[in-house]
Design a protein around this motif. Structure first.
Motif, PDB file in Angstrom:
ATOM      1  N   SER A 148       0.975  -1.184   0.011  1.00  0.00           N
ATOM      2  CA  SER A 148       0.042  -0.097   0.014  1.00  0.00           C
ATOM      3  C   SER A 148       1.055   1.429   0.184  1.00  0.00           C
ATOM      4  CB  SER A 148      -0.858   0.059   1.118  1.00  0.00           C
ATOM      5  OG  SER A 148      -0.100   0.327   2.461  1.00  0.00           O
ATOM      6  N   ALA A 149      -0.090   2.489  -0.179  1.00  0.00           N
ATOM      7  CA  ALA A 149       0.950   3.695  -0.260  1.00  0.00           C
ATOM      8  C   ALA A 149       1.372   3.841   1.080  1.00  0.00           C
ATOM      9  CB  ALA A 149       0.170   4.861  -0.593  1.00  0.00           C
ATOM     10  N   ALA A 150       0.840   3.553   2.269  1.00  0.00           N
ATOM     11  CA  ALA A 150       1.238   3.852   3.399  1.00  0.00           C
ATOM     12  C   ALA A 150       2.557   2.866   3.709  1.00  0.00           C
ATOM     13  CB  ALA A 150       0.028   3.439   4.604  1.00  0.00           C
ATOM     14  N   GLU A 151       2.529   1.569   3.574  1.00  0.00           N
ATOM     15  CA  GLU A 151       3.600   0.780   3.671  1.00  0.00           C
ATOM     16  C   GLU A 151       4.629   1.149   2.897  1.00  0.00           C
ATOM     17  OE1 GLU A 151       1.197  -3.689   4.422  1.00  0.00           O
ATOM     18  OE2 GLU A 151       1.533  -2.717   2.422  1.00  0.00           O
ATOM     19  N   GLN A 152       4.733   1.773   1.572  1.00  0.00           N
ATOM     20  CA  GLN A 152       5.646   2.031   0.861  1.00  0.00           C
ATOM     21  C   GLN A 152       6.374   3.090   1.558  1.00  0.00           C
ATOM     22  OE1 GLN A 152       4.963   2.671  -3.339  1.00  0.00           O
ATOM     23  NE2 GLN A 152       3.468   1.068  -3.222  1.00  0.00           N
ATOM     24  N   ALA A 153       5.661   3.965   2.152  1.00  0.00           N
ATOM     25  CA  ALA A 153       6.021   5.307   2.690  1.00  0.00           C
ATOM     26  C   ALA A 153       6.987   5.127   3.874  1.00  0.00           C
ATOM     27  CB  ALA A 153       4.880   6.460   3.261  1.00  0.00           C
ATOM     28  N   VAL A 154       6.438   4.075   4.829  1.00  0.00           N
ATOM     29  CA  VAL A 154       6.967   3.658   6.113  1.00  0.00           C
ATOM     30  C   VAL A 154       8.297   3.127   5.587  1.00  0.00           C
ATOM     31  CG1 VAL A 154       7.006   1.997   8.015  1.00  0.00           C
ATOM     32  CG2 VAL A 154       4.884   3.150   7.322  1.00  0.00           C
ATOM     33  N   LEU A 155       8.461   2.208   4.612  1.00  0.00           N
ATOM     34  CA  LEU A 155       9.856   1.454   4.030  1.00  0.00           C
ATOM     35  C   LEU A 155      10.757   2.434   3.537  1.00  0.00           C
ATOM     36  CD1 LEU A 155       8.622  -1.659   2.302  1.00  0.00           C
ATOM     37  CD2 LEU A 155       9.843  -1.560   4.535  1.00  0.00           C
ATOM     38  N   LYS A 156      10.145   3.575   2.819  1.00  0.00           N
ATOM     39  CA  LYS A 156      10.924   4.564   2.228  1.00  0.00           C
ATOM     40  C   LYS A 156      11.693   5.626   3.488  1.00  0.00           C
ATOM     41  CE  LYS A 156       8.688   4.634  -2.278  1.00  0.00           C
ATOM     42  NZ  LYS A 156       7.755   5.343  -2.974  1.00  0.00           N
ATOM     43  N   ARG A 157      10.946   5.764   4.342  1.00  0.00           N
ATOM     44  CA  ARG A 157      11.385   6.510   5.743  1.00  0.00           C
ATOM     45  C   ARG A 157      12.569   5.768   6.475  1.00  0.00           C
ATOM     46  NH1 ARG A 157       6.964   6.948   7.967  1.00  0.00           N
ATOM     47  NH2 ARG A 157       7.081   5.455   9.736  1.00  0.00           N
TER      48      ARG A 157
END
Length: 234
Positions: free
Chosen positions: A20-29
């Protein structure tokens, strides 16, 4: 390692459709944080650096950026071998395998060779052997060799806290492989299967597994096995 860091593409690229977009954002952070830690660490070669590189590579794999993960995990492997930290080297091979690159199977083969040869945590060794089982056609003997080697390593190395859980895992792995390889359904058939494939004696099945790793690596070894064997205690 500065070249590998420079080569990591901007974090907004290579979105993983499975996340999900939220999961991608967490990984990228998390990836940005780890890259910052690596930058602060500087250029000194150390196991701390190698372990941080593996963290970064795992995040890149999760983001389906396998080539970048491969490059940084390959450097982590080199450092681990330099320090004779066999478990770190095996864990780097695990990350390299999961990067899904041209030589990922060779990396798995090298990791298994190191994990079985040196006193690596049996849980890590079993995980590498499970990868091999998962990659093996049902009819191939190598899956049986991997499964029985997992049980052997567990019995040899697992402490009291690990042994029950890892033994259960290894026994289920053997049962699964026996069912798909030899259509084994009961203990009588299991005994015949073990005897037919000569899976009871480590002096027989470990050299066979080593030959299979040689075939998987296909001449792409990153280290001299004979030289490493010379470092083993008598």
């Amino acid at each position: 390692m500065s070249q590998e860091i420079t080569g990591i593409t901007p974090l907004i690229k290579h979105a993983n459709d499975g996340l999900s977009a939220a999961e991608q954002a967490v990984l990228k952070r998390h990836l940005a944080e780890k890259l910052q830690e690596l930058s602060i660490l500087g250029e000194a070669v150390s196991l701390q650096r190698a372990r941080l590189q593996m963290d970064i590579a795992e995040l890149l794999n999760a983001l389906e950026r396998g080539k970048e993960a491969w490059d940084i995990a390959r450097e982590a492997f080199r450092i681990a071998m330099q320090f004779e930290s066999w478990q770190d080297a095996v864990e780097a091979c695990d990350v390299l395998f999961q990067a899904g690159q041209e030589d990922s199977m060779a990396a798995l083969g090298m990791g298994i060779w190191l994990a079985v040869t040196f006193p690596v945590d049996p849980e890590v060794t079993a995980a590498m052997l499970i990868h091999l089982v998962e990659e093996t056609p049902d009819a191939a003997d190598v899956g049986a060799l991997a499964a029985i080697a997992a049980r052997y390593v567990v019995d040899l190395r697992a402490d009291d806290d690990q042994h029950e859980t890892l033994s259960f895992l290894a026994d289920n792995l053997i049962a699964m492989v026996a069912k798909r390889h030899g259509h084994v359904q009961d203990q009588v058939a299991m005994d015949k299967w073990l005897d037919r494939l000569e899976l009871r004696d480590p002096r027989v099945f470990l050299p066979r597994l080593s030959r299979e790793m040689d075939a998987i690596v296909a001449g792409k070894w990153w280290f001299d096995r004979d030289e490493l064997r010379s470092r083993l205690p008598d």
